[in-house]
Scaffold this active site. Structure first.
Site, PDB file in Angstrom:
ATOM      1  N   LYS A 193      -4.838   8.551   6.515  1.00 21.48           N
ATOM      2  CA  LYS A 193      -4.218   7.453   5.769  1.00 21.48           C
ATOM      3  C   LYS A 193      -5.123   6.946   4.647  1.00 21.48           C
ATOM      4  O   LYS A 193      -4.645   6.551   3.585  1.00 21.48           O
ATOM      5  CB  LYS A 193      -3.845   6.317   6.726  1.00 21.48           C
ATOM      6  N   GLU A 244      -4.469  -3.346   5.405  1.00 20.68           N
ATOM      7  CA  GLU A 244      -3.469  -3.575   4.375  1.00 20.68           C
ATOM      8  C   GLU A 244      -2.928  -4.991   4.473  1.00 20.68           C
ATOM      9  O   GLU A 244      -2.884  -5.572   5.564  1.00 20.68           O
ATOM     10  CB  GLU A 244      -2.294  -2.586   4.505  1.00 20.68           C
ATOM     11  N   ARG A 303       6.462  17.170   6.641  1.00 22.47           N
ATOM     12  CA  ARG A 303       7.324  17.971   7.514  1.00 22.47           C
ATOM     13  C   ARG A 303       8.766  17.522   7.320  1.00 22.47           C
ATOM     14  O   ARG A 303       9.041  16.600   6.557  1.00 22.47           O
ATOM     15  CB  ARG A 303       6.928  17.761   8.987  1.00 22.47           C
TER      16      ARG A 303
END
Length: 630
Positions: free
Chosen positions: A117, A201, A293
């Site tokens: 991330k 965040e 994916r």
């Protein structure tokens, strides 16, 4: 080189879904299976199959060496990982390449980059893709993280760098809570992913989850296939997905689609991917992560575009250019998908395992049912308890919601508890209808999903029973009826754990319920019955209750024992033979479906015998503790 045979390194509904596309493309398929899946639907559908190990994931679906050995044994050209399991594992893609096999998935470099991330966010910032304000540097010292959180401003979201599914994710509302939540997040992340690094965040208090389907080929082409709204979530798990996202302005949609293209181009991507954005109340959106994916919710994109994304994956993997240019891809109408799970919404959504005694999944025009199970299959503790994905398309969102309700209304599942009534309630909720669902709405208990058993529901069941069973009174005991003279009829049932009694009679051309409510069932009212289980649909809401099961009650009252409700492991035995116990006392703690269950006695008693000890593995219905007869 064209691909002629594909091994599917997955199971369940996604394996079935891939097989269906391969059949249409005249590509042979090889299914792999663990012990528990020997007779599974995907195994029977594939052209060939290969046993790869036990139900332990590390011995089967996560065992790279065994999957590659199966691929070589069956002479396949390529491996499709589906989603979950090995689909985003770079080491798997590298191993396949070394073995001379095509990986129908993202490039190794993209898997490595987007698997972190922090690296993903840094890459997007460099590409000028909007990102949530936060901290994603390598310095993981407590002081640095605390200072960064203070600068970002609370509430702050702590996220595991290697995370997913809500693991290693914590919301911190005040500075004094940061260190405790940080320790907890790091602990969870280490246990789940073997990596305790985190990023921080700014936490958006009213978030919407909007994602864009992207696709890239090896010829330099990148396209989007529009967006999906996946805001209806519980504990970071998606429940309902739809496309396109309702309520987006044309300007915001255009900016988001362009940002998704820019993000995909920034990492030299190949194949199917999803750029996930989080959006706040003023229509600002920020990059959250990229899923490298196929997504569980890919079907809604297929429904509005008319594209088969699995076919695109195969064509791109064998070196073909994308089948369509951006200007040729159009969206039409609206599509909704619901995830049907074997779980109990009335009991903290605990998974429900056991035999699927009846699976009836309705299909109507412009609908799709993706399922890896059938009647007489079992839901086990070993895998995700998804039963099916139900997907429908309509000309607009309002009609689409109604069509999905029709599918749910006409479907029925017996033998395990499901979230079908919960899905019906969500679709019927005004907040959902007005697209005012946020990713934290359910977790914050903002939606009124409470139900009570209406007198009309009793009338619908009574009508169904008397209409379809002309000898109903002859078998009154087994169906919960008690006859007092000719009239009325007494109905005993259990709804949401509460035992109820209702009196039903026929007066003036209508049913009279409890002496005060008149109702005549309508054609749109539905009733599904299986043994002593009843599911009634009225006004697009589902009501589920059970009738007395006298045979089972007699067995239980004579047993005087504690049984395992599902297969699992004994964590702790709290009593011994000869010990006195009180009603409601916990006597055994067991682990099943990755959760701890406390098993309690229902009456004051003395323990006669204890059959299992700590660390024992037990099967469903195994006797654990026997009590002295009362």
């Amino acid at each position: 080189m064209p691909i002629s045979k594909i091994l599917i390194a997955n199971r369940g509904e996604i394996a079935v879904r891939i097989i269906n596309t391969c059949r249409r493309m005249h590509i042979k398929t090889v299914a792999v299976y663990a012990d528990a899946d020997r007779y599974a639907k995907h195994v029977q559908m594939a052209d060939e199959s290969c046993h790869i190990g036990s139900t332990d994931l590390s011995d089967s679906y996560l065992n790279v060496d065994k999957i590659i050995a199966a691929a070589k044994k069956h002479g396949v050209d390529a491996v499709h990982p589906g989603y979950g399991f090995l689909s985003e594992r770079a080491s798997f893609a590298e191993a396949l390449k070394s073995a001379g096999l095509i990986f129908i998935g993202a490039p190794v470099e993209a898997l490595n980059l987007m698997g972190s991330k922090s690296a993903a966010k840094q890459t997007m910032l460099q590409a000028d893709v909007p990102c949530v304000p936060g901290y994603q540097d390598d310095d993981q010292s407590v002081n640095t993280l605390q200072q960064a959180a203070n600068e970002i401003g609370y509430p702050v979201l702590i996220k595991a760098v290697a995370g997913g599914g809500g693991k290693g994710m914590k919301i911190v509302h005040a500075a004094e809570d940061f260190l405790n939540q940080l320790s907890s997040a790091k602990r969870e992340a280490m246990n789940a992913f073997g990596d305790d690094q985190v990023i921080l965040e700014k936490y958006i208090t009213r978030p919407k989850h909007i994602e864009v389907q992207v696709f890239a080929d090896s010829h330099g082409h990148v396209v989007h296939l529009f967006e999906r709204d996946c805001s209806t979530q519980r504990r970071y798990q998606k429940i309902i997905e739809e496309a396109p996202a309702a309520g987006l302005s044309d300007a915001t949609r255009t900016d988001m689609l362009n940002a998704a293209i820019k993000a995909t181009q920034a990492i030299d991507y190949l194949g199917a991917g999803t750029i996930e954005f989080i959006m706040d109340g003023d229509d600002s959106f920020y990059f959250m992560e990229m899923n490298t994916r196929l997504q569980v919710e890919h079907r809604v994109t297929e429904m509005i575009t008319g594209v088969d994304l699995v076919e695109w994956q195969i064509r791109v993997a064998q070196g073909e250019p994308l089948p369509m240019k951006q200007t040729e891809i159009h969206d039409k109408g609206h599509a909704i998908q619901v995830r049907l799970y074997a779980e109990d919404p009335q009991n903290n959504y605990l998974p429900s395992t056991g035999l699927l005694e009846l699976v009836k999944l309705a299909q109507i025009e412009n609908s799709v049912v993706d399922s890896g199970v059938r009647t007489s299959d079992s839901v086990t503790i070993h895998y995700d308890p998804m039963i099916a994905k139900l997907v429908v398309w309509a000309k607009n969102r309002k009609v689409c919601i109604n069509k999905m309700q029709t599918i749910l209304n006409q479907s029925a599942i017996f033998g395990v508890k499901t979230n079908m009534a919960f899905l019906s309630q969500l679709l019927n909720n005004n907040a959902f209808k007005k697209h005012q669902i946020y990713t934290n709405s359910l977790d914050n208990d903002e939606l009124d999903l409470s139900t009570e058993l209406l007198p009309e529901v009793i009338a619908i069941y009574s009508h169904h029973l008397l209409k379809h069973n002309t000898e109903a009174r002859a078998w009154q005991q087994s169906n919960g009826w008690r006859v007092q003279g000719e009239q009325p009829l007494e109905l005993q049932l259990t709804f949401l754990g509460e035992e109820q009694n209702h009196v039903v009679s026929w007066e003036e051309g209508e049913y009279l319920i409890n002496g005060s409510h008149h109702y005549l069932p309508q054609a749109k009212d539905l009733c599904h019955i299986h043994r002593n289980q009843v599911q009634v649909v009225h006004n697009n809401l589902r009501y589920e209750f059970t009738l007395p099961d006298y045979e089972a009650k007699t067995s239980a009252s004579n047993a005087n024992a504690i049984y395992a409700p599902m297969p699992g492991k004994i964590i702790e035995v709290k009593v011994s033979a000869g010990e006195s116990v009180k009603a409601g006392q916990t006597v055994v703690v067991m682990e099943a479906m990755k959760m701890e269950l406390e098993l309690k006695v229902e009456r004051d008693a003395v323990v006669e015998k204890v059959f299992h000890q700590q660390a024992d593995q037990v099967t469903a219905d195994a006797m654990l503790v026997e009590l002295e007869s009362s």
